[in-house]
Write an enzyme that holds these catalytic residues in place. Structure first.
Site, mmCIF file in Angstrom:
data_model
loop_
_atom_site.group_PDB
_atom_site.id
_atom_site.type_symbol
_atom_site.label_atom_id
_atom_site.label_comp_id
_atom_site.label_asym_id
_atom_site.label_seq_id
_atom_site.Cartn_x
_atom_site.Cartn_y
_atom_site.Cartn_z
ATOM 1 C CG ASN A 208 -0.150 -0.112 2.571
ATOM 2 O OD1 ASN A 208 0.549 0.789 2.904
ATOM 3 N ND2 ASN A 208 -0.302 -1.215 3.171
ATOM 4 C CG ASP A 277 -6.781 -5.391 6.326
ATOM 5 O OD1 ASP A 277 -7.468 -4.612 5.698
ATOM 6 O OD2 ASP A 277 -6.446 -5.677 7.370
ATOM 7 C CE LYS A 287 8.513 -11.008 -14.836
ATOM 8 N NZ LYS A 287 9.120 -10.322 -15.784
ATOM 9 C CG PHE A 321 -2.816 5.394 13.453
ATOM 10 C CD1 PHE A 321 -2.191 5.078 14.521
ATOM 11 C CD2 PHE A 321 -2.567 6.821 12.748
ATOM 12 C CE1 PHE A 321 -1.343 6.085 14.993
ATOM 13 C CE2 PHE A 321 -1.833 7.563 13.419
ATOM 14 C CZ PHE A 321 -1.058 7.176 14.539
ATOM 15 C CE LYS A 335 -11.133 -0.116 10.821
ATOM 16 N NZ LYS A 335 -10.294 0.554 9.645
ATOM 17 C CE LYS A 339 -9.396 -3.406 13.949
ATOM 18 N NZ LYS A 339 -8.638 -4.040 13.198
HETATM 19 O O1 PMT Z 1 3.036 6.083 6.707
HETATM 20 P P1 PMT Z 1 2.451 7.366 6.201
HETATM 21 O O2 PMT Z 1 2.621 7.445 4.435
HETATM 22 O O3 PMT Z 1 2.800 8.499 6.959
HETATM 23 O O4 PMT Z 1 0.675 7.264 6.390
HETATM 24 C C1 PMT Z 1 0.243 7.201 7.614
HETATM 25 C C2 PMT Z 1 -0.751 6.150 7.567
HETATM 26 C C3 PMT Z 1 -2.118 6.877 6.816
HETATM 27 C C4 PMT Z 1 -0.436 4.867 7.335
HETATM 28 C C5 PMT Z 1 -1.236 6.364 9.149
HETATM 29 O O5 PMT Z 1 -1.897 7.642 9.400
HETATM 30 C C6 PMT Z 1 -2.543 5.046 9.329
HETATM 31 O O6 PMT Z 1 -3.648 5.710 9.077
HETATM 32 N N1 PMT Z 1 -2.055 3.996 9.660
HETATM 33 C C7 PMT Z 1 -2.906 2.853 9.761
HETATM 34 C C8 PMT Z 1 -3.250 2.170 8.435
HETATM 35 C C9 PMT Z 1 -4.184 1.121 8.533
HETATM 36 O O7 PMT Z 1 -4.041 -0.042 8.302
HETATM 37 O O8 PMT Z 1 -5.547 1.559 8.881
HETATM 38 P P2 PMT Z 1 -6.367 0.311 8.969
HETATM 39 O O9 PMT Z 1 -7.969 1.092 9.430
HETATM 40 O O10 PMT Z 1 -6.631 -0.658 7.785
HETATM 41 O O11 PMT Z 1 -6.326 -0.574 10.235
HETATM 42 C C10 PMT Z 1 -6.727 -0.172 11.632
HETATM 43 C C11 PMT Z 1 -5.672 -0.475 12.649
HETATM 44 O O12 PMT Z 1 -5.447 -1.779 12.683
HETATM 45 C C12 PMT Z 1 -4.221 0.173 12.365
HETATM 46 O O13 PMT Z 1 -3.623 0.647 13.893
HETATM 47 C C13 PMT Z 1 -3.295 -0.955 11.496
HETATM 48 O O14 PMT Z 1 -2.025 -0.846 12.251
HETATM 49 C C14 PMT Z 1 -4.116 -2.212 12.351
HETATM 50 N N2 PMT Z 1 -4.192 -3.439 11.515
HETATM 51 C C15 PMT Z 1 -4.675 -3.581 10.451
HETATM 52 C C16 PMT Z 1 -4.746 -4.818 9.650
HETATM 53 C C17 PMT Z 1 -3.972 -5.881 10.367
HETATM 54 N N3 PMT Z 1 -3.953 -7.002 9.633
HETATM 55 N N4 PMT Z 1 -3.443 -5.651 11.402
HETATM 56 C C18 PMT Z 1 -3.424 -4.570 12.340
HETATM 57 O O15 PMT Z 1 -2.927 -4.306 13.325
#
Ligand code: PMT
Length: 402
Positions: A208, A277, A287, A321, A335, A339
């Protein structure tokens, strides 16, 4: 991070003056008030106008110019400084300071200041390692000056060796460590940053747009405030922050393993990483050749690392986040609850200046106790400062309840 702080940036004459321009930019970006003092020789390398434009303050070069101001110039500069930072610092200036000599504005201001002084020597290796220069440096350290060692590498004079001015980011972090109050001393902080990569074949992967800037800002600011920081980083193009233990990972499963190794002993966890995810069910060993018009990939779910931490959480402060493109608050609130978080940082990654790759972010904080706080568009370092302020409050509240 440096809002309200006044830095006097001294610039003495050496080819590394060009790096002082980038250093000034970093200080101004962190919202410090910066006043630049240049020696005559420094002006031969970069004009005062460059520094004046970036600092939004007049550049001081000559003693007599300052008598036109109400105050006696070198005294007002010395008194204003919360930090006196000199980059680059020449052997000549080191010699003057070590022997109590002051014959120009910069050396006079340095002698008059009672603020912490950080000197960043940069010169030819032989000069740097000469007995006189080493003696003068030792004396300055005894006198309470802070010296940031030069690094080794290719020097402008064509030499290889120690004497090169460190990167502006490194000097900036050293300056912050002298300016920022260490209110997080003793706090063990774990932060994840950047994307993960889930390989399709030896050449291709799913990932991503995360650049890691948000997570690295949290790690950097927390370290400057005295926290013991471990950064778990996906593949990004950023320098590892000084004073931070950085664990590099690639896949979500590797991030899970790194988290497992540090979670139990952490006091605070920030999950800023953009974790994939899903991952391909099968990773091709060779490849994949372009045979058919279309190609379907079968994906399987990665573990939800944050949800796992929420289940295991004991005394840790857990900050997640939420990267959303719609229904920001509802999705973030879900979330936060599902969580078992203490705080979630919600950002609409489609908003101007927010989210992936930008220097800034636009976030809304949702707390477990129902409070919400909207922050204006801020530099990611400033967002990090605000988040750490809120976490420091939660830590204090938890300590009082214990
Ligand atoms: O890195 P930058 O370019 O500065 O951008 C910052 C950011 C946009 C990446 C950051 O501000 C941000 O939003 N990070 C979380 C990105 C994310 O995966 O968000 P989500 O809503 O998909 O996931 C929710 C939370 O679960 C996040 O804290 C993530 O770390 C966590 N997660 C998600 C999926 C997974 N399989 N395991 C996780 O722990």
């Amino acid at each position: 991070m440096l809002q309200g702080k006044t830095v006097v940036l001294g610039v003495s004459g050496g080819i590394a003056v060009y790096k002082a321009v980038e250093l000034l930019r970093l200080l101004v970006k962190a919202q410090a008030e910066v006043h630049v003092v240049m020696t005559r020789n420094a002006c031969e390398f970069v004009t005062p106008l460059t520094f004046q434009t970036l600092s939004h303050n007049p550049v001081h070069t000559e003693m007599f110019n300052l008598y036109q101001e109400q105050e006696i110039g070198h005294i007002s500069l010395a008194e204003r400084a919360d930090l006196f930072l000199v980059a680059p610092t020449t052997a000549n200036l080191i010699g003057k300071l070590a022997n109590g000599l002051a014959d120009d504005l910069l050396s006079t201001s340095l002698m008059a200041t009672r603020a912490p002084v950080l000197l960043c020597p940069a010169m030819n290796t032989n000069m740097y390692e000469s007995p006189g220069c080493l003696r003068n440096q030792r004396r300055l350290i005894e006198d309470g000056y802070h010296l940031l060692d030069p690094v080794s590498g290719d020097l402008a004079c064509g030499w290889q060796g120690k004497g090169k001015l460190p990167d502006p980011q490194q000097i900036f972090e050293a300056a912050c460590s002298l300016l920022v109050t260490e209110d997080l001393r003793g706090v063990r902080l774990l932060v994840t940053a950047g994307p993960t990569r889930e390989e399709i074949d030896p050449v291709r992967y799913l990932s991503n747009h995360s650049s890691g800037k948000m997570g690295y800002a949290i790690a950097r600011v927390a370290a400057a405030r005295g926290a013991e920081v471990t950064l778990i980083s996906g593949p990004v193009a950023l320098c590892e922050p000084a004073g931070v233990e950085t664990l590099q990972i690639v896949t979500a499963v590797q991030m899970q393993q790194a988290l497992d190794s540090r979670f139990e002993t952490s006091d605070v966890v920030f999950k800023a990483a953009a974790v994939a995810d899903y991952r391909p069910v099968q990773k091709a060993t060779q490849k994949i050749k372009k045979m058919t018009e279309s190609l379907s990939l079968q994906l399987e779910k990665n573990p939800d690392l944050l949800a796992e931490l929420g289940r295991r959480k004991k005394r840790q402060i857990l900050v997640g986040f939420a990267a959303e493109t719609e229904n920001l608050l509802a999705n973030a609130q879900t979330k936060l609850e599902q969580k078992n978080l203490d705080l979630i940082v919600a950002n609409d990654v489609t908003a101007e200046g927010a989210g992936f790759g930008s220097e800034t972010n636009l976030v809304r904080l949702l707390f477990a106790d129902g409070r919400q706080e909207e922050l204006p568009l801020l530099a990611k370092d400033e967002v990090a400062s605000r988040l750490l302020d809120r976490v420091a409050e939660l830590l204090k509240k938890r300590a009082n309840q214990a």
